[in-house]
Structure formats: C-alpha cells, structure tokens
Scaffold this motif. Sequence first.
Motif, PDB file in Angstrom:
ATOM      1  N   THR A  25     -11.306  -2.307  -1.234  1.00  0.00           N
ATOM      2  CA  THR A  25     -11.012  -3.704  -0.917  1.00  0.00           C
ATOM      3  C   THR A  25     -10.105  -4.321  -1.965  1.00  0.00           C
ATOM      4  OG1 THR A  25     -13.112  -4.001   0.261  1.00  0.00           O
ATOM      5  CG2 THR A  25     -12.029  -5.987  -0.571  1.00  0.00           C
ATOM      6  N   PHE A  26     -10.387  -4.081  -3.244  1.00  0.00           N
ATOM      7  CA  PHE A  26      -9.566  -4.657  -4.311  1.00  0.00           C
ATOM      8  C   PHE A  26      -8.180  -4.014  -4.363  1.00  0.00           C
ATOM      9  CE2 PHE A  26     -13.952  -5.436  -5.848  1.00  0.00           C
ATOM     10  CZ  PHE A  26     -13.890  -6.821  -5.898  1.00  0.00           C
ATOM     11  N   VAL A  27      -8.115  -2.717  -4.070  1.00  0.00           N
ATOM     12  CA  VAL A  27      -6.814  -2.046  -4.024  1.00  0.00           C
ATOM     13  C   VAL A  27      -5.966  -2.632  -2.902  1.00  0.00           C
ATOM     14  CG1 VAL A  27      -5.652   0.144  -3.552  1.00  0.00           C
ATOM     15  CG2 VAL A  27      -7.645   0.093  -5.058  1.00  0.00           C
ATOM     16  N   LYS A  28      -6.593  -2.878  -1.767  1.00  0.00           N
ATOM     17  CA  LYS A  28      -5.866  -3.455  -0.644  1.00  0.00           C
ATOM     18  C   LYS A  28      -5.360  -4.852  -0.980  1.00  0.00           C
ATOM     19  CE  LYS A  28      -6.191  -4.178   4.350  1.00  0.00           C
ATOM     20  NZ  LYS A  28      -7.054  -4.012   5.555  1.00  0.00           N
ATOM     21  N   LEU A  29      -6.170  -5.618  -1.675  1.00  0.00           N
ATOM     22  CA  LEU A  29      -5.741  -6.957  -2.098  1.00  0.00           C
ATOM     23  C   LEU A  29      -4.564  -6.869  -3.067  1.00  0.00           C
ATOM     24  CD1 LEU A  29      -9.225  -8.667  -2.669  1.00  0.00           C
ATOM     25  CD2 LEU A  29      -7.578  -9.197  -0.847  1.00  0.00           C
ATOM     26  N   ALA A  30      -4.608  -5.891  -3.974  1.00  0.00           N
ATOM     27  CA  ALA A  30      -3.501  -5.705  -4.927  1.00  0.00           C
ATOM     28  C   ALA A  30      -2.226  -5.310  -4.206  1.00  0.00           C
ATOM     29  CB  ALA A  30      -3.879  -4.642  -5.963  1.00  0.00           C
ATOM     30  N   TYR A  31      -2.341  -4.437  -3.210  1.00  0.00           N
ATOM     31  CA  TYR A  31      -1.169  -4.039  -2.423  1.00  0.00           C
ATOM     32  C   TYR A  31      -0.572  -5.226  -1.683  1.00  0.00           C
ATOM     33  CZ  TYR A  31      -1.878   1.002  -3.094  1.00  0.00           C
ATOM     34  OH  TYR A  31      -1.973   2.272  -3.622  1.00  0.00           O
ATOM     35  N   GLN A  32      -1.440  -6.108  -1.198  1.00  0.00           N
ATOM     36  CA  GLN A  32      -0.964  -7.289  -0.472  1.00  0.00           C
ATOM     37  C   GLN A  32      -0.154  -8.213  -1.371  1.00  0.00           C
ATOM     38  OE1 GLN A  32      -4.492  -9.043   1.253  1.00  0.00           O
ATOM     39  NE2 GLN A  32      -4.607  -7.529   2.908  1.00  0.00           N
ATOM     40  N   GLU A  33      -0.392  -8.137  -2.681  1.00  0.00           N
ATOM     41  CA  GLU A  33       0.380  -8.941  -3.634  1.00  0.00           C
ATOM     42  C   GLU A  33       1.603  -8.192  -4.172  1.00  0.00           C
ATOM     43  OE1 GLU A  33      -1.661 -11.087  -6.637  1.00  0.00           O
ATOM     44  OE2 GLU A  33      -3.470 -11.412  -5.417  1.00  0.00           O
ATOM     45  N   GLY A  34       1.866  -7.011  -3.622  1.00  0.00           N
ATOM     46  CA  GLY A  34       3.072  -6.281  -3.966  1.00  0.00           C
ATOM     47  C   GLY A  34       2.979  -5.308  -5.121  1.00  0.00           C
ATOM     48  N   PHE A 225      12.035  13.088  -2.387  1.00  0.00           N
ATOM     49  CA  PHE A 225      10.717  12.989  -1.772  1.00  0.00           C
ATOM     50  C   PHE A 225      10.586  11.765  -0.869  1.00  0.00           C
ATOM     51  CE2 PHE A 225      10.148  15.463  -5.651  1.00  0.00           C
ATOM     52  CZ  PHE A 225       9.376  16.530  -5.210  1.00  0.00           C
ATOM     53  N   THR A 226      11.288  10.718  -1.165  1.00  0.00           N
ATOM     54  CA  THR A 226      11.213   9.496  -0.366  1.00  0.00           C
ATOM     55  C   THR A 226      12.479   8.668  -0.541  1.00  0.00           C
ATOM     56  OG1 THR A 226       9.977   7.438  -0.003  1.00  0.00           O
ATOM     57  CG2 THR A 226      10.020   8.304  -2.249  1.00  0.00           C
ATOM     58  N   GLU A 227      12.800   7.906   0.493  1.00  0.00           N
ATOM     59  CA  GLU A 227      13.961   7.014   0.421  1.00  0.00           C
ATOM     60  C   GLU A 227      13.555   5.605  -0.005  1.00  0.00           C
ATOM     61  OE1 GLU A 227      15.844   7.133   4.193  1.00  0.00           O
ATOM     62  OE2 GLU A 227      16.522   9.216   4.003  1.00  0.00           O
ATOM     63  N   ASN A 228      12.265   5.390  -0.146  1.00  0.00           N
ATOM     64  CA  ASN A 228      11.759   4.076  -0.530  1.00  0.00           C
ATOM     65  C   ASN A 228      11.932   3.852  -2.029  1.00  0.00           C
ATOM     66  OD1 ASN A 228      10.427   1.651  -0.775  1.00  0.00           O
ATOM     67  ND2 ASN A 228       8.385   2.475  -0.358  1.00  0.00           N
ATOM     68  N   THR A 229      12.770   2.897  -2.396  1.00  0.00           N
ATOM     69  CA  THR A 229      13.025   2.615  -3.820  1.00  0.00           C
ATOM     70  C   THR A 229      12.376   1.309  -4.271  1.00  0.00           C
ATOM     71  OG1 THR A 229      15.107   1.510  -3.243  1.00  0.00           O
ATOM     72  CG2 THR A 229      15.205   3.868  -3.765  1.00  0.00           C
ATOM     73  N   GLU A 230      11.530   0.728  -3.428  1.00  0.00           N
ATOM     74  CA  GLU A 230      10.895  -0.544  -3.776  1.00  0.00           C
ATOM     75  C   GLU A 230       9.960  -0.412  -4.973  1.00  0.00           C
ATOM     76  OE1 GLU A 230       8.937  -2.055  -0.357  1.00  0.00           O
ATOM     77  OE2 GLU A 230      10.778  -2.414   0.778  1.00  0.00           O
ATOM     78  N   HIS A 231       9.450   0.794  -5.200  1.00  0.00           N
ATOM     79  CA  HIS A 231       8.505   1.000  -6.292  1.00  0.00           C
ATOM     80  C   HIS A 231       9.194   1.244  -7.628  1.00  0.00           C
ATOM     81  CE1 HIS A 231       5.256   2.404  -3.176  1.00  0.00           C
ATOM     82  NE2 HIS A 231       5.518   1.118  -3.130  1.00  0.00           N
TER      83      HIS A 231
END
Length: 326
Positions: A25-34, A225-231
């Motif tokens: 639950t807390f991990v999901k909340l953290a993900y929701q904040e980016g 491995f991925t095209e996602n560079t947001e991280h």
Amino acid sequence: MEKKNILKGVLFVGIGASIYGMLATFVKLAYQEGYTTSEVTTSQFLLGLVGLLILNFIQTITSKKTLPSPTGKEVRNLMIAGTSLGCTSLFYYISVQYINVSIAIVLLMQSVWFSVVAESFLTKKLPNARKIISVIIVLIGTILATNLVNTEIELDFKGVFWGLLAAASYTLTMFTSNTLATHLPVFRKSIIMLSGGSIVIFAFLFFAQIGPLHFDGLKSIYLNFTENTEHIHSFRYSILWKYGFVLAIFGTIIPPILFNIGFPNAGLGLGSIVSSLELPVSVTMAFVLLGEKVIAIQWVGIALILFAIVLMNLPSQKSYKVAEIS
C-alpha cells in the motif's frame, strides 16, 4: 517445551508477515507521487540499516552478558544470503509496475508452495497430508482474496516474470532465516543480512537511475532493456521522510527480526503457511488507506487462508506418539 517454541515461532512469523503485508500500500502511494523503484527501495534499506544499527548498539550496551559475534565465514554467508532480501523487495516492486498489486501479491504468495517443496527436498521427506491440504486451501483462498475469479485481467509477461522471481527470492529469505547462524543475536544477524541486500539495492540505484544520468555508456546499456527514460534523474531525497521511515520499519526492520526469531522455531514449511497472513493484511490496508473496493468473495478467500493456518496448528496426537516412540 517444543510445542511452546512452535507456537512462539508461529506468532512471530505471523506478526512479521502481517507487517510486511502493509508494504504494498505504501509503495503504491509512493508510485502515485512519482517516486521510482530505486528511490523506494534505497530509502527502505538505507533507513532500515540505520535503525538496526541503533537497536544493535542499544542491545550491546544494555546486555548483561557478552553477545556472540559472527565469524568471518558467517558474515560472508549471511551477506550472500541477505541479497535475497534486496532481491525480494526489488523484484516485487518492479512487478507492480507492470501488473496490478493484487496479481503481484498472488505471485509473491507462490512462496507458500515453493517453501513446502524446498523443505521436502531438504528433509528428503514428502509433506504430510495436512500440510498439502493447507497449501491447497491457501492457494484457493489467495485466488478468491484477490478477486481473480471475477476480474478480467490482462497479464504482462514481464510482471509475471518479476513476480515469480520475487516469490523464489522470498522463499530463499525464509530458508536462510531458518538455517544460518541461528545462535547470533537477532539484530546483529539482521544487520549483516540487510547489508547484503543493500548491495543489490544500491547497485540497482546506480545502474537504473543515477549512472545513466551521468554516464552515456551506461545510458546506452540501459536503453537496451527499456525505452522508458522517466526514471533517469537525480535522487529525490524527499522520499526519505515521506515514505522511507514507514518502508524501513515495515519492510526491513521489524519483519526480518521477527522472521529470524520465528522461523527457527516454526520450521520452513509451517512458517511459510503462516506467512500467508501477508495477503489478508495487504487487502485490508488497500481497503482502508487506498479506498479499494473489497467484495464478499475476497473476504471468503481471506477466511480460507486463516482456516488453513488454524488447520496447520491443530494438535496431532498421532504425531506426538510417533515423536515419543522415536
């Protein structure tokens, strides 16, 4: 005395699993904040290490007797085994990025039968009928508790892959808690294992977030491995006080301590069954904090899991007689 120790082990493993179940639950909340997986896991392990060091210092100066210290071989083995702690969190949190939390929990709960199979190989004995029946009930209850029967779900192969890896790593964590350096004080053992897990976490932080930001070569490897560079960005330290303390307490301080106390007494197979309490706790936390809808069939599944736990702990007169004869 043996019966008392088993009950003690079941209690500690059950509490540890319940606390660990709050993490999603807390991990999901953290993900929701980016926040990224690297930031979530790094804050969890970094603050977890600090917390355990403080607890170990307090125990050392307040203990009336000299506490045993690990040998060099034990430190090495515990650190290697501790990498499973880091891998469990890392794989589980990665899987949540591709599939929803309920499916990730289902995959993580495969550690129930992974552990029973592992114990069977280690002891070279087939699990008894009660254990087999309990595992089946747990798995059926898991399916109902996550509402798989009423929901059309499109599974992402990558999420399933990482989720199963998390279950395998979780099984290894339970095994090592049960067998390695059981004579050591819990805090000292947990610090060493957490240090091993932190190596995995910090390496992931470098190669998946910090490194590609500063080194073009690593970024090129990352993009394979991925095209996602947001991280790919600098570490956001706000994660430490927003979610780090909660994740450290519920993920890397209390559960490992309780597991290290509980599993040697409960045993790997029984302990893995009791650890399934993580699932109903996760569902309840999602209902309370995230406002997720929990329908009747999910509560039926939770009840089945609890029933399986009770079934596993019913006294067996036959087994007591066999033990006395032997």
